[in-house]
Design a protein around this motif. Sequence first.
Motif, PDB file in Angstrom:
ATOM      1  N   ARG A 181      -8.128  -7.950   6.991  1.00 13.42           N
ATOM      2  CA  ARG A 181      -8.674  -6.585   6.997  1.00 13.42           C
ATOM      3  C   ARG A 181      -9.574  -6.256   5.802  1.00 13.42           C
ATOM      4  NH1 ARG A 181      -3.817  -2.596   7.715  1.00 13.42           N
ATOM      5  NH2 ARG A 181      -2.932  -4.159   6.294  1.00 13.42           N
ATOM      6  N   PRO A 182      -9.178  -6.565   4.556  1.00 12.72           N
ATOM      7  CA  PRO A 182     -10.076  -6.245   3.430  1.00 12.72           C
ATOM      8  C   PRO A 182     -11.433  -6.949   3.545  1.00 12.72           C
ATOM      9  CG  PRO A 182      -7.862  -6.723   2.643  1.00 12.72           C
ATOM     10  CD  PRO A 182      -7.883  -7.098   4.086  1.00 12.72           C
TER      11      PRO A 182
ATOM     12  N   ILE B  10     -13.536  -5.349   6.355  1.00 12.21           N
ATOM     13  CA  ILE B  10     -14.128  -4.070   5.951  1.00 12.21           C
ATOM     14  C   ILE B  10     -15.323  -4.286   5.027  1.00 12.21           C
ATOM     15  CG2 ILE B  10     -13.723  -1.986   4.579  1.00 12.21           C
ATOM     16  CD1 ILE B  10     -10.872  -1.979   5.732  1.00 12.21           C
TER      17      ILE B  10
ATOM     18  N   LEU C 284     -18.179  -5.525   7.203  1.00 13.59           N
ATOM     19  CA  LEU C 284     -18.786  -4.449   7.988  1.00 13.59           C
ATOM     20  C   LEU C 284     -19.606  -3.524   7.095  1.00 13.59           C
ATOM     21  CD1 LEU C 284     -15.911  -3.500  10.464  1.00 13.59           C
ATOM     22  CD2 LEU C 284     -17.991  -4.808  10.939  1.00 13.59           C
ATOM     23  N   THR C 285     -19.174  -3.360   5.852  1.00 12.92           N
ATOM     24  CA  THR C 285     -19.949  -2.551   4.899  1.00 12.92           C
ATOM     25  C   THR C 285     -21.297  -3.203   4.628  1.00 12.92           C
ATOM     26  OG1 THR C 285     -17.908  -1.787   3.836  1.00 12.92           O
ATOM     27  CG2 THR C 285     -19.950  -1.528   2.597  1.00 12.92           C
TER      28      THR C 285
ATOM     29  N   GLY D 150     -16.761   1.581   1.358  1.00 11.62           N
ATOM     30  CA  GLY D 150     -16.268   0.298   1.848  1.00 11.62           C
ATOM     31  C   GLY D 150     -15.436  -0.432   0.804  1.00 11.62           C
TER      32      GLY D 150
ATOM     33  N   LEU E 186     -12.035   1.427   0.349  1.00 11.02           N
ATOM     34  CA  LEU E 186     -11.158   1.235   1.499  1.00 11.02           C
ATOM     35  C   LEU E 186     -10.577  -0.165   1.514  1.00 11.02           C
ATOM     36  CD1 LEU E 186     -10.027   2.536   4.047  1.00 11.02           C
ATOM     37  CD2 LEU E 186     -12.073   1.803   5.279  1.00 11.02           C
ATOM     38  N   ALA E 187     -11.407  -1.170   1.234  1.00  8.97           N
ATOM     39  CA  ALA E 187     -10.939  -2.554   1.192  1.00  8.97           C
ATOM     40  C   ALA E 187      -9.903  -2.754   0.100  1.00  8.97           C
ATOM     41  CB  ALA E 187     -12.121  -3.493   0.993  1.00  8.97           C
TER      42      ALA E 187
END
Length: 223
Positions: free
Chosen positions: A149-150, A153, A156-157, A213, A216-217
């Motif tokens: 997940r990190p 993210i 995607l950023t 991003g 959040l990561a």
Amino acid sequence: MNGYEDFIQKWLPIIGQSTIETFQMVGIALLFSIIIGIPLGILLVLSRPGQALDNKLLYHTLNLIINIIRSIPFIILLFFILPFTKLIVGTSIGVKGVIVPLVLYTSPYIARLMESALLEVEQGVVEAYTAMGIKTRKIIWHVMLREARPSIILGLTIATVSLIGATAMAGLVGAGGLGDLAYRFGHLRYEVDVMYATVLILIIIVQLIQSLGNRLAARIKKD
């Protein structure tokens, strides 16, 4: 001061509309690119030699297609697929007309970032769940995607920032947005203030997205 007020009154509505168009292009294109790119990245990982869906032909075919598309600069891709874009959406200009090339440009990029993120997951963990007889789809969802997940993210950023740059170039075909505003008024009509304003807005948008991003990561990594 009067010059500043005149600029605000004259250009603020136009800049505001262009900013909205940029967000529309980025949002719609990113959504479709994620829908295509994430499964494509998962398939790339699973079809690699030694993985659950070991398939050399599929892997090398996907790998080749992704490399070919990624090797084409967006501005060339934009013009190259104009007939295809018009066939799909009925137009090759405006926000609607640029979505197809943006998705085609971004999806392979996201797929490659997804592949890199999933390959960072410890293979020992995946092998342990496989040995316990856990189905592949559950391993993908509950192990691989969760552990990655990190990195996903952050990937995607990066893809979003790249997509913003592509929307700016799309202004050359009248796609609208900040790129179109900068090209038509800032460049062709020598409105230097408009050029500066669009560049400043793009910098702010990119900085906000990158910061969001990163935070959040980092938060997910702590969890």
